[in-house]
Motif scaffolding. Structure first.
Motif: not given
Length: 203
Positions: A1-27
């Motif tokens: 298992m290779k796991a990383f955490a991603i965080t950020g303050g409210i309205a920082s754009g975490k969801s946008a970053a996560c969506a891009r990572f998902a497009e690239l193949g990350a779960e």
């Protein structure tokens, strides 16, 4: 298992970053969704919440009244700490369980309250999506249709920007355009794919 955490303050754009990572193949596994799953009717988590806060926090159908619960803990620091004490350990265990089942090249754990929750020393690094306070306020006003005073109050309820940056292994600067964020995510994706072991400065 290779796991990383991603965080950020409210309205920082975490969801946008996560969506891009998902497009690239990350779960991407969302801690907020896991938290919601853990307080569904019939769960141990909901039973503990009711035992602590009372049945007045329930809807007529027995489900958690999230809006009422959110308002209660937002206005009461003690109540917030009580709720976090119930949920954070359960969320950590479930995130680790789900990450262990993944067959993706790597797993990204989206954890808004990473600094507050702590105990994620088993991940291979922490990504912080960073924006200036003024950018957060402007985005909050636009996104949530709140005024400047409420936006600042919402930010004040979270840990500071400096506290998040202090635990970062990698920082994604999201003060610019979505395209600029995607470029940074694409580059970091290649780094994460190539990473075999935990970075020396991972928290």
């Amino acid at each position: 298992m290779k796991a990383f955490a991603i965080t950020g303050g409210i309205a920082s754009g975490k969801s946008a970053a996560c969506a891009r990572f998902a497009e690239l193949g990350a779960e991407v596994i969302d801690a907020d969704q896991v938290s919601r799953d853990l307080v569904q009717p019939g769960t141990e988590g909901l039973a503990e919440v009711v035992a602590t806060f009372g049945t007045e926090m329930l809807n007529a159908d027995g489900s958690l009244d999230r809006r009422k619960m959110r308002a209660h803990v937002f206005a009461n620091l003690t109540a917030r700490k009580q709720l976090e004490a119930i949920l954070h350990p359960k969320v950590r265990l479930e995130l680790r369980r789900r990450a262990g089942l993944s067959v993706a090249p790597y797993v990204l754990l989206a954890i808004p309250l990473l600094v507050e929750a702590g105990h994620y020393d088993w991940v291979s690094g922490i990504i912080v999506v960073d924006v200036s306070v003024e950018t957060q306020i402007a985005r909050l006003i636009q996104r949530d249709h709140v005024d400047d005073a409420l936006a600042r109050q919402m930010l004040a309820a979270q840990v500071s920007r400096d506290a998040r940056l202090a635990i970062a292994t990698w920082v994604l600067d999201n003060n610019d355009t979505l395209a600029a964020l995607h470029q940074q995510v694409d580059a970091l994706h290649q780094v994460l794919l190539a990473l075999d072991s935990a970075p020396e400065n991972a928290s």
